[in-house]
Write a protein that holds these residues in place. Structure first.
Motif, short mmCIF file in Angstrom:
data_model
loop_
_atom_site.label_atom_id
_atom_site.label_comp_id
_atom_site.label_asym_id
_atom_site.label_seq_id
_atom_site.Cartn_x
_atom_site.Cartn_y
_atom_site.Cartn_z
N TRP A 139 12.51 -10.99 3.85
CA TRP A 139 11.49 -11.51 2.72
C TRP A 139 10.65 -10.22 2.82
O TRP A 139 10.04 -9.79 1.76
CB TRP A 139 10.56 -12.82 3.48
N HIS A 140 10.20 -9.63 3.86
CA HIS A 140 9.31 -8.50 3.97
C HIS A 140 10.20 -7.27 3.09
O HIS A 140 9.28 -6.76 2.56
CB HIS A 140 9.22 -8.23 5.44
N LYS A 141 11.37 -7.10 3.32
CA LYS A 141 11.98 -5.80 2.41
C LYS A 141 11.76 -6.16 1.02
O LYS A 141 11.43 -5.37 0.02
CB LYS A 141 13.15 -5.48 2.99
N LEU A 142 11.93 -7.38 0.56
CA LEU A 142 12.11 -7.93 -0.82
C LEU A 142 10.72 -7.73 -1.60
O LEU A 142 10.56 -7.35 -2.64
CB LEU A 142 12.67 -9.28 -0.96
N THR A 143 9.90 -8.21 -0.72
CA THR A 143 8.19 -8.23 -1.34
C THR A 143 7.82 -6.74 -1.76
O THR A 143 7.09 -6.67 -2.59
CB THR A 143 7.52 -8.98 -0.41
N GLU A 144 8.58 -5.88 -0.90
CA GLU A 144 7.95 -4.56 -1.09
C GLU A 144 8.00 -4.05 -2.59
O GLU A 144 7.25 -3.41 -3.21
CB GLU A 144 8.78 -3.50 -0.19
N TRP A 145 9.15 -4.56 -3.28
CA TRP A 145 9.32 -4.04 -4.83
C TRP A 145 8.25 -4.84 -5.49
O TRP A 145 7.99 -4.22 -6.83
CB TRP A 145 10.84 -4.48 -5.02
N PHE A 146 7.91 -5.89 -5.32
CA PHE A 146 6.91 -6.84 -6.13
C PHE A 146 5.81 -6.03 -5.83
O PHE A 146 4.82 -5.89 -6.95
CB PHE A 146 6.76 -8.28 -5.80
N ILE A 147 5.45 -5.50 -4.84
CA ILE A 147 4.18 -4.85 -4.85
C ILE A 147 4.19 -3.40 -5.36
O ILE A 147 3.09 -3.23 -6.06
CB ILE A 147 4.14 -4.46 -3.24
N TYR A 148 5.03 -2.90 -5.43
CA TYR A 148 5.30 -1.60 -6.33
C TYR A 148 4.92 -1.91 -7.90
O TYR A 148 4.09 -1.37 -8.48
CB TYR A 148 6.57 -1.00 -6.17
N GLY A 149 5.43 -3.08 -8.27
CA GLY A 149 5.29 -3.53 -9.52
C GLY A 149 3.66 -3.83 -9.98
O GLY A 149 3.21 -3.51 -10.98
N LEU A 150 3.27 -4.63 -9.11
CA LEU A 150 1.83 -5.19 -9.22
C LEU A 150 0.99 -3.90 -9.14
O LEU A 150 0.09 -3.85 -9.77
CB LEU A 150 1.62 -6.22 -8.03
N ILE A 151 1.12 -2.94 -8.19
CA ILE A 151 0.28 -1.60 -8.05
C ILE A 151 0.16 -1.08 -9.39
O ILE A 151 -0.62 -0.59 -9.98
CB ILE A 151 0.69 -0.82 -6.93
#
Length: 227
Positions: A139-151
């Motif tokens: 989950w932690h690794k997957l969420t990283e990509w959503f953070i890039y998108g939101l930033i």
């Protein structure tokens, strides 16, 4: 036009410290190796900052309070029609803030239980089973990509409002003041020293807990019998 005090100092410090901590976290995890020590430190810092913001969103000054800026459906509809008038976060910006806080909170908490199965374990790694460690790590690794998108979306929105709509969102987050056409009675209120001390205390307790403050010490390694 008149200049009003919009963002209090704790809110502004939170914003920029969170930006630095998230940047440091993403850079350190990309470098890997011994930089993972710093990745953990940045993660704990984010836990503390988010904990502070949750409390400050209740006891802080006017425009920092969740009750003030969390949008209602009617406000979102009015904004989309160009009829919304208000200070602080506009309805879509407020939704972005909520999404950012929630996503970063999820990322920070899952990181406490994550492992790379080589040299890094989160500070709460021992609190769950190894199977859960693997699940939470994914989950932690997957969420990283959503953070890039939101930033990326956040930066693009700030640039759009500053250059196209001529509404500078950066300057008020630095100076705390904004030029508006509303009377000075809209100045922010609240968020005094007692509220600040309470928010900082909660943040400190959250970091202590996240760092394994209530976990028993790890078992010592077996003695070397020289066999």
């Amino acid at each position: 036009m008149t200049s009003i005090s919009l963002w209090d100092l704790p809110t502004r410090l939170f914003h920029w410290l969170l930006a630095l901590s998230v940047t440091g976290s993403l850079v350190s995890v990309s470098l890997g190796g011994t930089w993972m020590v710093w990745h953990e430190r940045f993660g704990l810092t984010i836990v503390g900052l988010l904990s502070f913001r949750l409390v400050w969103g209740v006891v802080g000054s006017t425009h920092a309070r969740f009750f003030e800026f969390v949008p209602r459906p009617t406000a979102i509809a009015a904004y989309l029609k160009g009829e919304w008038q208000g200070l602080g976060h506009n309805p879509l910006g407020a939704l972005s803030v909520i999404a950012m806080l929630g996503l970063l909170g999820f990322q920070a908490v899952t990181g406490l239980f994550a492992t790379d199965a080589i040299a890094f374990n989160g500070p709460l790694y021992r609190a769950v089973s190894s199977s859960w460690n693997d699940i939470i790590t994914s989950w932690h690794k997957l969420t990283e990509w959503f953070i890039y998108g939101l930033i990326g979306l956040h930066i693009a929105s700030v640039v759009f409002y500053t250059l196209v709509k001529k509404d500078n969102l950066i300057a008020p987050m630095i100076t705390g003041r904004k030029a508006v056409s509303k009377p000075a009675s809209y100045e922010r209120e609240g968020g005094g020293w007692i509220a600040l001390v309470v928010a900082l205390a909660v943040a400190g307790i959250a970091v202590w807990l996240a760092n394994g403050g209530v976990l028993p010490p790890p078992s010592p390694p077996p003695p070397d019998l020289g066999w």
